[in-house]
Design a protein around this motif. Sequence first.
Motif, PDB file in Angstrom:
ATOM      1  N   LEU A 252      46.180  31.797  32.687  1.00 17.55           N
ATOM      2  CA  LEU A 252      44.953  32.452  33.142  1.00 17.55           C
ATOM      3  C   LEU A 252      44.682  32.144  34.613  1.00 17.55           C
ATOM      4  N   LEU A 253      45.029  30.925  35.035  1.00 16.74           N
ATOM      5  CA  LEU A 253      44.851  30.575  36.447  1.00 16.74           C
ATOM      6  C   LEU A 253      45.747  31.434  37.340  1.00 16.74           C
ATOM      7  N   VAL A 254      46.982  31.642  36.902  1.00 15.24           N
ATOM      8  CA  VAL A 254      47.876  32.514  37.669  1.00 15.24           C
ATOM      9  C   VAL A 254      47.358  33.949  37.630  1.00 15.24           C
ATOM     10  N   ALA A 255      46.896  34.366  36.442  1.00 14.36           N
ATOM     11  CA  ALA A 255      46.423  35.747  36.285  1.00 14.36           C
ATOM     12  C   ALA A 255      45.194  36.019  37.142  1.00 14.36           C
ATOM     13  N   VAL A 256      44.238  35.076  37.153  1.00 18.70           N
ATOM     14  CA  VAL A 256      43.016  35.266  37.924  1.00 18.70           C
ATOM     15  C   VAL A 256      43.205  34.842  39.372  1.00 18.70           C
ATOM     16  N   GLY A 257      43.833  33.663  39.570  1.00 21.51           N
ATOM     17  CA  GLY A 257      44.052  33.168  40.927  1.00 21.51           C
ATOM     18  C   GLY A 257      44.946  34.087  41.740  1.00 21.51           C
ATOM     19  N   GLY A 258      45.890  34.742  41.065  1.00 22.45           N
ATOM     20  CA  GLY A 258      46.790  35.642  41.770  1.00 22.45           C
ATOM     21  C   GLY A 258      46.085  36.826  42.381  1.00 22.45           C
TER      22      GLY A 258
ATOM     23  N   ALA B 241      44.363  37.304  24.415  1.00 24.10           N
ATOM     24  CA  ALA B 241      45.769  37.529  24.785  1.00 24.10           C
ATOM     25  C   ALA B 241      45.896  38.736  25.703  1.00 24.10           C
ATOM     26  N   ALA B 242      45.103  39.776  25.435  1.00 22.11           N
ATOM     27  CA  ALA B 242      45.157  40.983  26.266  1.00 22.11           C
ATOM     28  C   ALA B 242      44.745  40.692  27.704  1.00 22.11           C
ATOM     29  N   VAL B 243      43.728  39.848  27.876  1.00 22.03           N
ATOM     30  CA  VAL B 243      43.285  39.484  29.230  1.00 22.03           C
ATOM     31  C   VAL B 243      44.409  38.804  29.998  1.00 22.03           C
ATOM     32  N   VAL B 244      45.080  37.867  29.344  1.00 20.95           N
ATOM     33  CA  VAL B 244      46.188  37.165  30.001  1.00 20.95           C
ATOM     34  C   VAL B 244      47.325  38.131  30.309  1.00 20.95           C
ATOM     35  N   TYR B 245      47.671  38.970  29.348  1.00 16.29           N
ATOM     36  CA  TYR B 245      48.757  39.928  29.555  1.00 16.29           C
ATOM     37  C   TYR B 245      48.471  40.870  30.728  1.00 16.29           C
ATOM     38  N   LEU B 246      47.313  41.508  30.673  1.00 14.55           N
ATOM     39  CA  LEU B 246      47.014  42.545  31.668  1.00 14.55           C
ATOM     40  C   LEU B 246      46.800  41.954  33.054  1.00 14.55           C
ATOM     41  N   LEU B 247      45.973  40.915  33.156  1.00 18.34           N
ATOM     42  CA  LEU B 247      45.725  40.320  34.471  1.00 18.34           C
ATOM     43  C   LEU B 247      46.972  39.620  35.001  1.00 18.34           C
ATOM     44  N   GLY B 248      47.732  38.988  34.100  1.00 17.76           N
ATOM     45  CA  GLY B 248      48.956  38.311  34.532  1.00 17.76           C
ATOM     46  C   GLY B 248      49.971  39.286  35.094  1.00 17.76           C
TER      47      GLY B 248
ATOM     48  N   PHE C 213      57.164  35.044  36.975  1.00 17.03           N
ATOM     49  CA  PHE C 213      56.023  34.149  37.130  1.00 17.03           C
ATOM     50  C   PHE C 213      56.342  33.004  38.092  1.00 17.03           C
ATOM     51  N   THR C 214      57.602  32.575  38.115  1.00 18.51           N
ATOM     52  CA  THR C 214      58.015  31.563  39.096  1.00 18.51           C
ATOM     53  C   THR C 214      57.878  32.112  40.503  1.00 18.51           C
ATOM     54  N   ASP C 215      58.336  33.328  40.704  1.00 15.85           N
ATOM     55  CA  ASP C 215      58.211  33.955  42.027  1.00 15.85           C
ATOM     56  C   ASP C 215      56.746  34.119  42.407  1.00 15.85           C
ATOM     57  N   ALA C 216      55.887  34.419  41.424  1.00 14.07           N
ATOM     58  CA  ALA C 216      54.465  34.594  41.710  1.00 14.07           C
ATOM     59  C   ALA C 216      53.819  33.274  42.114  1.00 14.07           C
ATOM     60  N   VAL C 217      54.140  32.195  41.411  1.00 14.42           N
ATOM     61  CA  VAL C 217      53.582  30.885  41.750  1.00 14.42           C
ATOM     62  C   VAL C 217      54.047  30.443  43.137  1.00 14.42           C
ATOM     63  N   ASP C 218      55.309  30.673  43.444  1.00  8.65           N
ATOM     64  CA  ASP C 218      55.830  30.328  44.765  1.00  8.65           C
ATOM     65  C   ASP C 218      55.128  31.143  45.851  1.00  8.65           C
ATOM     66  N   ALA C 219      54.831  32.411  45.569  1.00 11.40           N
ATOM     67  CA  ALA C 219      54.143  33.252  46.547  1.00 11.40           C
ATOM     68  C   ALA C 219      52.708  32.786  46.769  1.00 11.40           C
ATOM     69  N   MET C 220      52.084  32.250  45.723  1.00 10.66           N
ATOM     70  CA  MET C 220      50.704  31.791  45.834  1.00 10.66           C
ATOM     71  C   MET C 220      50.592  30.482  46.612  1.00 10.66           C
TER      72      MET C 220
END
Length: 471
Positions: free
Chosen positions: A194-200, A265-272, A292-299
């Motif tokens: 959720l942090l990646v989904a929202v923080g991203g 689960a839908a919130v995590v899926y869609l926002l992620g 998701f690894t590439d996304a965390v590295d980009a953040m």
Amino acid sequence: MTSHVAPPPAVDPQDPGQQKGSSAVSAEAVSPEGPHARRFGLPIATCLVIGNIIGGGIFLLPASVAPFGSISLVAFGVLTVGAIALALVFGRLAERLPRTGGPYLYARAAFGDFAGFLAAWSYWITAWVSNAALAVAAVGYLGVLFPALAEHRWSMCLAALAVQWLPAASNLAGTRYVGAVQVVATVLKFVPLLLVAVGGLFFFDPANLGPFRADGHSAMGAISASAAILLFSYLGVESAAVSAGEVRDPARNVRRATVLGTVGAAVVYLLGTLSVFGLVAHDRLVDSTAPFTDAVDAMFGGTWGGTVVACAAVISMLGALNGWTLLSAQTPYAAARDGLFPQVFTVKRRGVPVVGVVVTVALASALTVYNYTVGSSGVFEVLVLVTTFTATVPYLLATAAQIYFLASGRADRVHRGRLVRDAVVSVLAFGFSLWLVAGSGYAAVYQGVLFLFAGVLLHALMAARRQRRAA
């Protein structure tokens, strides 16, 4: 969503789904089975749903649908509506039949023993084969954390077996521990995702989205193609319903947990997925093996994202295995209680069907060993493909059962407006379930039907045994 709770239905001696209904409900409701058995409240039941829906697939989903363009987000939205409709149907069915069994129980109550058996058999096959596949996938992420593990086939095999038997141990310890492990695992995987989904979203760059349609298909063609990949993202919405006998006040809490868990689960899926689309350039995302690894590295910069994502993936899959191990034993337990599975599956300790757990994990373990020894023949892959079809059979039967209850007038008396709403939701959920079957693909349906009807031999033997006892 209304807070109305339907009154428990009267026991109908002609209804196979209600035979032994009163005794079964009372037995499940008052027998604590020792200090290690504990009924699930709403939070734990919700975690069971979330944990079983979100397994390991989420970590690859953005890259899987990226070739279709951002229109795949539209497909995800459509599927989410169907999944929520399915969740609402399971909630209403659990109000009517608040006992352990889920789709098996509903199919049997509506259509008799044979339909109930097919639902139970297909669900059980799906569970133990999927558990083996989930364990093999978890070892892939463990190899990122411990590279030496991936250097030898037998070390990977032993790790996969450990990944299966650790959740089995928590199950055998009792529902108290199953619930505790499920809550911890769900929090540990849900919060980072959720942090990646929202923080991203704070690092979101629209330029990374790429074209709306990237593959040249028409809009409907692109939605259908991406939906075929995403269709099985919501498997597990029935988790609370399958374990209704272990949930406190199931007629109320199963419905709430099912809907809350599916929406979570839908919130995590869609926002992620949306965040990854906006963090990783489209041309790079299409070829990514770890989006998701590439996304965390980009953040956050650096290259430590792979370790973080690998940890989250392992925790996610262990939590899913913990929940699915329980479900894989609950359905045979319910069927055995009605004489459709061997009676040994009714053995229950600390609130858990222990024989079902052991047999299920043993079968999954045998399949895992096969995969790491002679799996090059492709049998493991075929069995996993089969489950993409067998997973949908219980959904189709359960939604058809709800339509039957509504159309036959056997549903509880409610306001006409609610009856119309339930009918619309049920038809939508049935269409979603049928879409799941179609999305399985020709090979999965062909092989799945053969596997499904192989169980007819067991049904014939069990029916003959019941007939001899009745004579």
